[in-house]
Enzyme design. Sequence first.
Site, PDB file in Angstrom:
ATOM      1  CG  HIS A   1      -9.750   6.356   6.009  1.00  0.00           C
ATOM      2  ND1 HIS A   1     -10.678   5.366   5.789  1.00  0.00           N
ATOM      3  CD2 HIS A   1      -8.551   5.716   6.241  1.00  0.00           C
ATOM      4  CE1 HIS A   1     -10.081   4.183   5.870  1.00  0.00           C
ATOM      5  NE2 HIS A   1      -8.810   4.371   6.162  1.00  0.00           N
TER       6      HIS A   1
ATOM      7  CD  GLU B   1      -2.916  -1.210   2.321  1.00  0.00           C
ATOM      8  OE1 GLU B   1      -2.815  -0.373   3.243  1.00  0.00           O
ATOM      9  OE2 GLU B   1      -3.758  -2.122   2.338  1.00  0.00           O
TER      10      GLU B   1
ATOM     11  NE  ARG C   1      -4.333   5.216   9.788  1.00  0.00           N
ATOM     12  CZ  ARG C   1      -4.848   4.234   9.043  1.00  0.00           C
ATOM     13  NH1 ARG C   1      -4.310   3.024   9.062  1.00  0.00           N
ATOM     14  NH2 ARG C   1      -5.897   4.454   8.278  1.00  0.00           N
TER      15      ARG C   1
ATOM     16  NE  ARG D   1      -4.375   5.510   3.250  1.00  0.00           N
ATOM     17  CZ  ARG D   1      -4.789   4.630   4.112  1.00  0.00           C
ATOM     18  NH1 ARG D   1      -5.290   5.035   5.254  1.00  0.00           N
ATOM     19  NH2 ARG D   1      -4.712   3.369   3.862  1.00  0.00           N
TER      20      ARG D   1
HETATM   21  P1  FAD Z   1     -13.606   0.876  16.532  1.00  0.00           P
HETATM   22  O1  FAD Z   1     -13.327  -0.389  15.864  1.00  0.00           O
HETATM   23  O2  FAD Z   1     -14.160   1.969  15.717  1.00  0.00           O
HETATM   24  O3  FAD Z   1     -14.623   0.603  17.741  1.00  0.00           O
HETATM   25  C1  FAD Z   1     -15.210   1.686  18.446  1.00  0.00           C
HETATM   26  C2  FAD Z   1     -16.161   1.139  19.487  1.00  0.00           C
HETATM   27  O4  FAD Z   1     -16.478   2.162  20.431  1.00  0.00           O
HETATM   28  C3  FAD Z   1     -17.501   0.650  18.954  1.00  0.00           C
HETATM   29  O5  FAD Z   1     -17.811  -0.564  19.600  1.00  0.00           O
HETATM   30  C4  FAD Z   1     -18.503   1.717  19.420  1.00  0.00           C
HETATM   31  O6  FAD Z   1     -19.791   1.248  19.654  1.00  0.00           O
HETATM   32  C5  FAD Z   1     -17.854   2.142  20.717  1.00  0.00           C
HETATM   33  N1  FAD Z   1     -18.275   3.476  21.173  1.00  0.00           N
HETATM   34  C6  FAD Z   1     -17.916   4.680  20.647  1.00  0.00           C
HETATM   35  N2  FAD Z   1     -18.505   5.671  21.358  1.00  0.00           N
HETATM   36  C7  FAD Z   1     -19.231   5.080  22.336  1.00  0.00           C
HETATM   37  C8  FAD Z   1     -20.078   5.560  23.362  1.00  0.00           C
HETATM   38  N3  FAD Z   1     -20.318   6.877  23.560  1.00  0.00           N
HETATM   39  N4  FAD Z   1     -20.686   4.663  24.161  1.00  0.00           N
HETATM   40  C9  FAD Z   1     -20.507   3.321  24.006  1.00  0.00           C
HETATM   41  N5  FAD Z   1     -19.703   2.809  23.040  1.00  0.00           N
HETATM   42  C10 FAD Z   1     -19.087   3.680  22.220  1.00  0.00           C
HETATM   43  N6  FAD Z   1      -6.763   0.315   9.421  1.00  0.00           N
HETATM   44  C11 FAD Z   1      -5.785  -0.570   9.101  1.00  0.00           C
HETATM   45  O7  FAD Z   1      -4.796  -0.694   9.826  1.00  0.00           O
HETATM   46  N7  FAD Z   1      -5.918  -1.328   7.985  1.00  0.00           N
HETATM   47  C12 FAD Z   1      -6.978  -1.246   7.144  1.00  0.00           C
HETATM   48  O8  FAD Z   1      -7.061  -1.976   6.169  1.00  0.00           O
HETATM   49  C13 FAD Z   1      -7.999  -0.313   7.447  1.00  0.00           C
HETATM   50  N8  FAD Z   1      -9.055  -0.147   6.624  1.00  0.00           N
HETATM   51  C14 FAD Z   1     -10.072   0.673   7.005  1.00  0.00           C
HETATM   52  C15 FAD Z   1     -11.197   0.764   6.201  1.00  0.00           C
HETATM   53  C16 FAD Z   1     -12.285   1.522   6.593  1.00  0.00           C
HETATM   54  C17 FAD Z   1     -13.500   1.615   5.722  1.00  0.00           C
HETATM   55  C18 FAD Z   1     -12.225   2.236   7.826  1.00  0.00           C
HETATM   56  C19 FAD Z   1     -13.374   3.051   8.294  1.00  0.00           C
HETATM   57  C20 FAD Z   1     -11.075   2.181   8.609  1.00  0.00           C
HETATM   58  C21 FAD Z   1      -9.995   1.403   8.208  1.00  0.00           C
HETATM   59  N9  FAD Z   1      -8.846   1.324   8.984  1.00  0.00           N
HETATM   60  C22 FAD Z   1      -7.854   0.445   8.641  1.00  0.00           C
HETATM   61  C23 FAD Z   1      -8.769   1.995  10.268  1.00  0.00           C
HETATM   62  C24 FAD Z   1      -9.095   1.001  11.388  1.00  0.00           C
HETATM   63  O9  FAD Z   1     -10.106   0.121  10.937  1.00  0.00           O
HETATM   64  C25 FAD Z   1      -9.579   1.686  12.645  1.00  0.00           C
HETATM   65  O10 FAD Z   1      -8.710   2.730  12.986  1.00  0.00           O
HETATM   66  C26 FAD Z   1      -9.613   0.705  13.806  1.00  0.00           C
HETATM   67  O11 FAD Z   1     -10.360  -0.429  13.453  1.00  0.00           O
HETATM   68  C27 FAD Z   1     -10.224   1.361  15.040  1.00  0.00           C
HETATM   69  O12 FAD Z   1     -10.402   0.376  16.012  1.00  0.00           O
HETATM   70  P2  FAD Z   1     -10.845   0.817  17.468  1.00  0.00           P
HETATM   71  O13 FAD Z   1     -10.876  -0.426  18.288  1.00  0.00           O
HETATM   72  O14 FAD Z   1     -10.005   1.932  17.949  1.00  0.00           O
HETATM   73  O15 FAD Z   1     -12.322   1.430  17.286  1.00  0.00           O
HETATM   74  C1  SIN Z   2      -7.277   0.653   2.861  1.00  0.00           C
HETATM   75  O1  SIN Z   2      -7.526  -0.547   2.792  1.00  0.00           O
HETATM   76  O2  SIN Z   2      -6.979   1.358   1.905  1.00  0.00           O
HETATM   77  C2  SIN Z   2      -7.314   1.292   4.195  1.00  0.00           C
HETATM   78  C3  SIN Z   2      -6.094   0.938   4.907  1.00  0.00           C
HETATM   79  C4  SIN Z   2      -5.921   1.811   6.106  1.00  0.00           C
HETATM   80  O3  SIN Z   2      -6.751   2.659   6.411  1.00  0.00           O
HETATM   81  O4  SIN Z   2      -4.875   1.651   6.746  1.00  0.00           O
END
Ligand code: FAD
Ligand code: SIN
Length: 532
Positions: free
Chosen positions: A352, A115, A387, A291
Site C-alpha cells: 500500500h 482509523e 505510517r 496497520r
Molecule cells: P502520487 O499521487 O502517486 O503522484 C505521483 C505522480 O508522479 C503521478 O502524476 C505520476 O504520473 C508521476 N510520475 C511517477 N513517475 C514518473 C515518471 N517516471 N515520469 C513522469 N511522471 C511520473 N493517504 C492518506 O493520507 N489518506 C488516505 O485515505 C489514503 N488512502 C489511500 C488509498 C489508496 C488506494 C492508496 C493507493 C493510497 C492511499 N493513501 C492515503 C496514500 C496517499 O494517497 C499517497 O501516499 C499520496 O497520495 C501520494 O501522493 P504523491 O503526490 O506523493 O504521489
Molecule cells: C484507508 O483509507 O484505509 C487508507 C488510509 C491511508 O492509507 O492512510
Amino acid sequence: MNTDFLIIGSGIAGLTYALKVANDFPEKTITIITKTTSDETNTKYAQGGIAGVMNFNEDSFSKHIQDTFIAGDGLCNQSIIEIVVKEGVDRIKEIIQWGAQFDKDPFGDFKLGKEGGHSESRILHHKDVTGKEMERTLLEAIKNCSNIQLVNHCFVLDLITQHHTGYLVTKSTPDIECYGVYVLNLLTKKIEKILSKITLLATGGNGQVYRTTTNPSIATGDGVAMVYRAKGRIENMEFIQFHPTALYETSIKGHSFLITEAVRGDGGILRNHEGLPFMEKYDSRKDLAPRDIVARAIDNEMKINGNEYVFLDCRHMDIKNFKEHFPNIYNKCISIGIDVSKDMIPVAPAAHYSCGGIKTDEWGRTSIKNLYAAGECASTGLHGANRLASNSLLEAMVFAHRSYLDSASQINNIELKKNIPDWNAEGTTAPGEMILITQSLKELKLLMSDYVGIVRNKERLHRAMKRLDLLHEETETLYHKTEVSPQLCELRNMITVAYLIVKSAEFRKESRGLHFNTDFPGKDAILQNTIL
Ligand code: FAD
Ligand code: SIN
C-alpha cells in the site's frame, strides 16, 4: 525546453508545490510532468481521508504527535512529527480555501472519522473518495495559473547531473547537482531534455513492485530509482506498508480495490472463516490497532487456516450511514455481488505505501543540490517504521509547502546549466519481444510478494536477492541494446527499488514496525535508519 521550476508528478505533493511557486513567482515558468494523465495518481485513490487536529476540545497536537510516534515504533523523527502535525492544520485550511469539500454534520462541524492507531477521531474526509476530491481541487486551481505548463504522457527517464557533463560521480562526490531531466515524450516518441533551475520529485510510491497492491500502475518507484542512479541518498526502504483490508477478488485488473480502514473505524469487524473475530488475540486495540499489527494478524490467520483471505463484517452497521459514508465501497461490493448488509466482505492485505524513500531534510532538500522531494517518494522522518493512517496526504502538503519556501529563497541565485549533451541512444534498436519485459515483471512481483512480504527471514531475503541479481543482469543487457520504452524503464526502476527494499531488509537485524524478520524477532537497542 528550459524552465525555472520543474515538477515531476501531478499528485497532491506536485500540484500543491506548483500552485505555491506559481502564485509567488508569476514571472517564472513552472512545468509539471506526468507519465500518464494528470489525475492518474495514488492521490486520486485515497479513501479514508486526511488526519488533522480540528477539534481542540477532545483532541490536541500532543495526542496526534504521540499516536504518530507510537505507530512509527520508535524510528520517527520527533521534530518532523511536530512540524507536520502543527503545520498540517494550516495546509488543510488552505486546500479548503482552494475549494476542497470535507463532509460536515448538520451543525456545520467536520465529521471526523477514526482509523487504526488514532486515539481520537481526527480524519477529515469526503465520503470514501477523499483523494479524488483533493486531486480535483488542485487540478482546478492550477488551471488559473497561466505560468504553469502541465505536460501529460511524458516519462522522465533520468536526472541530469555532472555525470552527464563527463564528470565521474560517486556516492562520495560532494555537491552533486541536478540540472534537469531527460524525458521520453510518449506522444512524439522522442527523447528530450528539460533543463531546470529547481526540480521537485513528487513521483509517489512503489506498490507495483508487489503482486497485489492498492496502488495504480503509475506507482513504480521511478523517483527513488532515479535518485539512486544519480548517487543520491535513499532511506528506510524495508518499511513497506501492507494495508490490511484490500478487497479480495480472484481476478484483479491492475490493482486491488481498497476497503478503507475508516470502515473499521465505524465498527467493521474482522472475522476468520469460522466467523470468529480474531483481532483481540493480537492486540488490545483489536480491529483498530496500527496497520502493521492488523496486517500481520490477518497474514497469520490466513496461514493457520490455509486461506487467501479473511472477512470484514459490516452486517451489524447501520446501512444508511454506511451508504452515506462509503458509497464507492458499497457500489463496488454490489457490482461483484456482495451486499454489505447481508454478506461479509472478503479482504486480504496488499502492498500500500512506502514509508522510506528519497532522504530529505526538514525543507524537502535531498542530498542532491537543487533537487527537492515531497510526498510518498520522500523519506522525511515522519513515519519511522510504520505510517499512521491518513498521515500521508498531510505530510505531502506540509513538505510541498516547505520545499516551496526553501526553493523560493534559492531560485534567484541559480543559473540554468549550459552545454548538456542530448540523450545518447547509440547502439540501441527497436524492441523485439515484449515477453522479455512482461515475464521479468511477473517474476519480480512474485518473488517480492513471496519472499519480501509481511513476514521475512534470512533465507527468503537471500533467495530474493539471488533472483534479483539475475533479473538485474538480464534487464540491464536489454536496456543497453534497446530503444527505451516506459515498460522497460519501469521494469528497470522496479528492480532497483526491489533491490533497495531487500538490501535494507537484510541490513536490519531486528523486527520493528513493518519489518518483521522471524530470525530476529526482537528489537535492537540501537535505533537507526537504513541509508543506502
Ligand atoms: P502520487 O499521487 O502517486 O503522484 C505521483 C505522480 O508522479 C503521478 O502524476 C505520476 O504520473 C508521476 N510520475 C511517477 N513517475 C514518473 C515518471 N517516471 N515520469 C513522469 N511522471 C511520473 N493517504 C492518506 O493520507 N489518506 C488516505 O485515505 C489514503 N488512502 C489511500 C488509498 C489508496 C488506494 C492508496 C493507493 C493510497 C492511499 N493513501 C492515503 C496514500 C496517499 O494517497 C499517497 O501516499 C499520496 O497520495 C501520494 O501522493 P504523491 O503526490 O506523493 O504521489
Ligand atoms: C484507508 O483509507 O484505509 C487508507 C488510509 C491511508 O492509507 O492512510
